[in-house]
Design an enzyme around this catalytic site. Structure first.
Site, PDB file in Angstrom:
ATOM      1  N   HIS A   9      30.824  41.613  25.345  1.00 62.86           N
ATOM      2  CA  HIS A   9      32.127  41.590  24.701  1.00 62.86           C
ATOM      3  C   HIS A   9      32.606  43.034  24.495  1.00 62.86           C
ATOM      4  O   HIS A   9      31.825  43.907  24.089  1.00 62.86           O
ATOM      5  CB  HIS A   9      32.049  40.878  23.350  1.00 62.86           C
ATOM      6  CG  HIS A   9      31.801  39.407  23.462  1.00 62.86           C
ATOM      7  ND1 HIS A   9      30.564  38.890  23.760  1.00 62.86           N
ATOM      8  CD2 HIS A   9      32.655  38.350  23.315  1.00 62.86           C
ATOM      9  CE1 HIS A   9      30.655  37.559  23.791  1.00 62.86           C
ATOM     10  NE2 HIS A   9      31.897  37.207  23.523  1.00 62.86           N
ATOM     11  N   HIS A 170      10.539  61.827  22.204  1.00 64.68           N
ATOM     12  CA  HIS A 170      11.694  60.986  21.872  1.00 64.68           C
ATOM     13  C   HIS A 170      11.830  59.923  22.952  1.00 64.68           C
ATOM     14  O   HIS A 170      10.968  59.791  23.833  1.00 64.68           O
ATOM     15  CB  HIS A 170      12.968  61.827  21.734  1.00 64.68           C
ATOM     16  CG  HIS A 170      13.294  62.640  22.934  1.00 64.68           C
ATOM     17  ND1 HIS A 170      14.162  62.213  23.920  1.00 64.68           N
ATOM     18  CD2 HIS A 170      12.853  63.867  23.340  1.00 64.68           C
ATOM     19  CE1 HIS A 170      14.247  63.138  24.859  1.00 64.68           C
ATOM     20  NE2 HIS A 170      13.470  64.152  24.535  1.00 64.68           N
TER      21      HIS A 170
END
Length: 319
Positions: A9, A170
């Site tokens: 969406h 990370h």
């Protein structure tokens, strides 16, 4: 090869694919479909079919959509019903997409679907209630598994990759670099972070399951490198600056290549590339590494091209 169609969406699909590109790099076989106000299911089907029309016949397609039962899913189901080698997984997230990008060229459609579903669940974590991870450690106090290699052992660790990255461990390291170099453990080498309990623990939480992770000061890294009981272990080394690499070399660590990833901006820094900024000390350290015969290349993600760091580029920086 499986083609991915990311459909959601609004423009969420565009943004999550853009975010994935920051970690994995651009992928020409990942296609974006948006579902905007005023559009309906037929519009989505038309968009899907337009993408598929340009693919090789019967090439596998995996739809990654947001909501089960939502319009992107329902339209994808209409297409999948009429097409072989096509499936849909709902609940798309960045970890799911990254894992699919990494696995899609070597996995069957069925295997890729299982991977997407598994990662979608495993990626949900809690800071206050972290899952126990026995493979992580604050210090190097036990050997990691030995790499099976025909190369004679030389009494030292194998440096699979020595990378400069201000963030140390990370998401990009966990999902891309660790796999690219097939390491067995990750060293985050930095004096300041090694002595900061919170930062150290946050980094260790990111270490992928199945790997060992260590956050250690430079001197500790040098000692471990020279410890014969770790001979032949394949390690990904991460540092935040080139000065620490000079220290490693002065301590006897053999460094032939350095991968310069990201060096974040600090006041007074100058850009060396889009992702790398340097200060005067960094420039001098880089030049010293070049004088020592170390190959320096900048590479933001594992799939991007390498760009050589030369003295000419460093001399062009004006402070």
């Amino acid at each position: 090869m499986t083609h991915l169609i990311v459909a959601t969406h609004g423009k969420f699909s565009e943004e999550i694919v853009n975010s994935a590109a920051m970690v994995f790099g651009e992928d020409e076989n990942t296609h974006v479909v948006t579902f905007l106000p005023g559009e309906g299911g037929d519009d989505l089907v038309a968009k899907y079919q337009a993408i598929i029309a340009h693919l090789p016949e019967n090439e596998p397609v995996l739809f990654l959509v947001d909501l089960f039962g939502g319009s992107p899913y329902n339209a994808a189901a209409r297409v999948a019903t009429e097409r072989a080698n096509t499936d849909i997984v709902t609940g798309i997230s960045l970890p799911m997409l990254l894992e699919c990008l990494d696995a899609k060229d070597s996995s069957s459609l069925t295997e890729l679907v299982e991977t997407a579903k598994e990662v979608g669940v495993q990626a949900v974590k809690s800071f206050r209630q972290p899952e126990p991870k026995a493979v992580q450690s604050k210090v190097v106090n036990q050997p990691v598994q030995t790499v099976k290699s025909s190369t004679p052992l030389n009494g030292h660790l194998n440096i699979a990759l020595l990378r400069i990255d201000s963030r140390l461990i990370h998401g990009q390291v966990a999902t891309s670099w660790a796999k690219a170099v097939k390491c067995e453990a990750i060293f985050a080498v930095n004096d300041e972070v090694a002595n900061d309990d919170l930062r150290r623990e946050l980094l260790l939480q990111i270490v992928p399951t199945g790997l060992k992770g260590y956050v250690i000061p430079v001197e500790k890294a040098i000692k471990v490198y020279h410890n014969p009981k770790y001979t032949g272990k394949n390690i990904l080394w991460l540092v935040t600056n080139p000065t620490d690499i000079v220290r490693l070399i002065e301590g006897g660590v053999k460094v032939e290549k350095v991968n310069v990833g990201g060096m974040t901006y600090k006041e007074g820094n100058k850009p060396l590339s889009e992702a790398v900024t340097v200060n005067k000390n960094d420039v001098e350290a880089f030049k010293k590494l070049i004088d020592l015969g170390v190959e320096l290349t900048m590479q933001q993600v594992a799939t991007s091209s390498k760009v050589e760091v030369t003295k000419a580029k460093l001399d062009a920086i004006q402070f």
